[in-house]
Scaffold this motif. Structure first.
Motif, PDB file in Angstrom:
ATOM      1  N   ILE A   1       0.846  -1.188   0.000  1.00  0.00           N
ATOM      2  CA  ILE A   1       0.000   0.000   0.000  1.00  0.00           C
ATOM      3  C   ILE A   1       0.883   1.240   0.000  1.00  0.00           C
ATOM      4  O   ILE A   1       1.842   1.336   0.768  1.00  0.00           O
ATOM      5  CB  ILE A   1      -0.916  -0.006   1.241  1.00  0.00           C
ATOM      6  N   VAL A   2       0.570   2.180  -0.870  1.00  0.00           N
ATOM      7  CA  VAL A   2       1.317   3.430  -0.954  1.00  0.00           C
ATOM      8  C   VAL A   2       0.749   4.371   0.106  1.00  0.00           C
ATOM      9  O   VAL A   2      -0.406   4.788   0.030  1.00  0.00           O
ATOM     10  CB  VAL A   2       1.184   4.050  -2.360  1.00  0.00           C
ATOM     11  N   ASN A   3       1.561   4.698   1.095  1.00  0.00           N
ATOM     12  CA  ASN A   3       1.084   5.475   2.233  1.00  0.00           C
ATOM     13  C   ASN A   3       1.683   6.879   2.255  1.00  0.00           C
ATOM     14  O   ASN A   3       2.896   7.041   2.200  1.00  0.00           O
ATOM     15  CB  ASN A   3       1.440   4.763   3.545  1.00  0.00           C
ATOM     16  N   VAL A   4       0.819   7.873   2.304  1.00  0.00           N
ATOM     17  CA  VAL A   4       1.248   9.256   2.499  1.00  0.00           C
ATOM     18  C   VAL A   4       1.169   9.503   4.001  1.00  0.00           C
ATOM     19  O   VAL A   4       0.087   9.659   4.554  1.00  0.00           O
ATOM     20  CB  VAL A   4       0.335  10.235   1.735  1.00  0.00           C
ATOM     21  N   ASP A   5       2.316   9.534   4.653  1.00  0.00           N
ATOM     22  CA  ASP A   5       2.328   9.505   6.119  1.00  0.00           C
ATOM     23  C   ASP A   5       2.157  10.897   6.741  1.00  0.00           C
ATOM     24  O   ASP A   5       2.969  11.350   7.553  1.00  0.00           O
ATOM     25  CB  ASP A   5       3.610   8.850   6.613  1.00  0.00           C
ATOM     26  N   THR A   6       1.082  11.527   6.332  1.00  0.00           N
ATOM     27  CA  THR A   6       0.664  12.833   6.850  1.00  0.00           C
ATOM     28  C   THR A   6      -0.783  12.705   7.294  1.00  0.00           C
ATOM     29  O   THR A   6      -1.584  12.074   6.599  1.00  0.00           O
ATOM     30  CB  THR A   6       0.790  13.912   5.751  1.00  0.00           C
ATOM     31  N   PRO A   7      -1.162  13.285   8.431  1.00  0.00           N
ATOM     32  CA  PRO A   7      -2.542  13.140   8.909  1.00  0.00           C
ATOM     33  C   PRO A   7      -3.529  13.964   8.082  1.00  0.00           C
ATOM     34  O   PRO A   7      -3.817  15.120   8.385  1.00  0.00           O
ATOM     35  CB  PRO A   7      -2.474  13.633  10.360  1.00  0.00           C
ATOM     36  N   TYR A   8      -4.061  13.343   7.046  1.00  0.00           N
ATOM     37  CA  TYR A   8      -4.939  14.033   6.105  1.00  0.00           C
ATOM     38  C   TYR A   8      -6.429  13.727   6.323  1.00  0.00           C
ATOM     39  O   TYR A   8      -7.262  14.227   5.565  1.00  0.00           O
ATOM     40  CB  TYR A   8      -4.571  13.654   4.674  1.00  0.00           C
ATOM     41  N   VAL A   9      -6.765  12.904   7.308  1.00  0.00           N
ATOM     42  CA  VAL A   9      -8.167  12.581   7.571  1.00  0.00           C
ATOM     43  C   VAL A   9      -8.435  12.700   9.065  1.00  0.00           C
ATOM     44  O   VAL A   9      -7.662  12.178   9.880  1.00  0.00           O
ATOM     45  CB  VAL A   9      -8.528  11.157   7.090  1.00  0.00           C
TER      46      VAL A   9
END
Length: 302
Positions: free
Chosen positions: A192-200
């Motif tokens: 899984i490609v994870n953008v490790d920023t709290p976006y939700v």
């Protein structure tokens, strides 16, 4: 040209939170087309939602598949013809920049099925960030640890790839953990490609932890043990799931089952931290609800 995105928002009688979630989706700054499908599950659809955002960006439908969250998600996926499909639960919110950053990350990994992002847990006004600590989440990592931030409201799929691996499984009891299952199947093909920023922003509460919900959760966890035998082969994973089952059994008064699953959890992992909670609830010293409240206050769960 940026790929088109369709966002599925399943809902059941939470109109105010739903509108907030929908508005957060439509407010995303993104160069491509963004459409939303609001799927009413066991509830009367509200056609006025089609006016949110103006134009024809919102479609309102009823769940035509299995009643429950999994069927509602799949009804939405099938109603879309966009290149990418995302999920947003009706009590969560997308934060600014989420969609553009995530599409860029997914486009940079052409073989990936799924992308996720970090989250911020909102529990009684407290903001508690949760990150995965990596930009790739593997199948083995998801077996070892459920990884809280790999959350359904962060999911962005290549629609064709999702249809290929199989949509959300509608046979899981109560649709409990359906997001974990589809993430596992996606990660089995490609990390899984994870953008490790709290976006939700994920809203937490105790309304989903009534006794009957725990009966369903126990049944769902047993489903996972049957369908993913790798869990039993990994001590940490086995201890975690056995401990969750023990806690669930204790919460609904199944004391003997709670003790049996606690023993299995300790055998798999003598340091399993859920066992003391399960035993405390089974003994009557504390209620399951009180344990969950204490954990949630710290941004944790069972």
């Amino acid at each position: 040209m940026s790929p088109s995105v369709g966002v599925v928002l399943p809902t059941h009688n939470r109109p105010e939170m739903l509108r907030r979630a929908l508005e957060s989706v439509l407010a995303q700054e993104y160069d491509g087309e963004v459409r939303a499908v609001v799927v009413f599950d066991r509830a009367e659809p509200d056609p006025s939602l089609a006016e949110v955002g103006g134009g024809d960006r919102v479609q309102v439908i009823a769940n035509t598949r299995t009643p429950g969250l999994a069927g509602a998600r799949n009804s939405g996926v099938l109603a879309l013809d966009t290149e990418l499909v995302a999920f947003c639960d009706d009590d969560d919110e997308w934060l600014p920049g989420k969609l553009a950053a995530q599409v860029d990350a997914l486009e940079a990994a052409p073989d990936a099925v799924l992308s996720s992002t970090g989250i911020v847990i909102d529990f009684r006004g407290q903001a508690l960030p949760r990150l995965a600590g990596t930009d790739r989440v593997t199948y083995d990592a998801l077996i070892r640890d459920r990884i809280m931030s790999v959350h359904s409201s962060t999911y962005l799929f290549r629609r064709a790839a999702l249809l290929d691996i199989g949509m959300v499984d509608e046979t899981i009891p109560g649709s409990q953990g359906e997001d974990w299952d589809v993430a596992l199947r996606a990660a089995r093909r490609h990390p899984i490609v994870n953008v490790d920023t709290p976006y939700v922003r994920v809203l937490w509460g105790l309304t989903s932890y009534y006794a009957q919900a725990w009966e369903t959760k126990v049944a769902a966890l047993e489903w996972f043990l049957e369908h993913y035998p790798e869990i039993a082969d990994e001590p940490g994973a086995a201890g975690r799931v056995y401990g969750q089952i023990a806690f669930g059994c204790a919460t609904v008064g199944r004391r003997r089952d709670a003790l049996r699953w606690s023993a299995r959890a300790l055998k798999a992992n003598p340091k399993e931290r859920r066992v003391p909670f399960a035993l405390a609830v089974a003994s009557g010293a504390v209620s399951g609800r009180r344990v969950l409240l204490a954990l949630h206050t710290r941004g944790r769960g069972i």
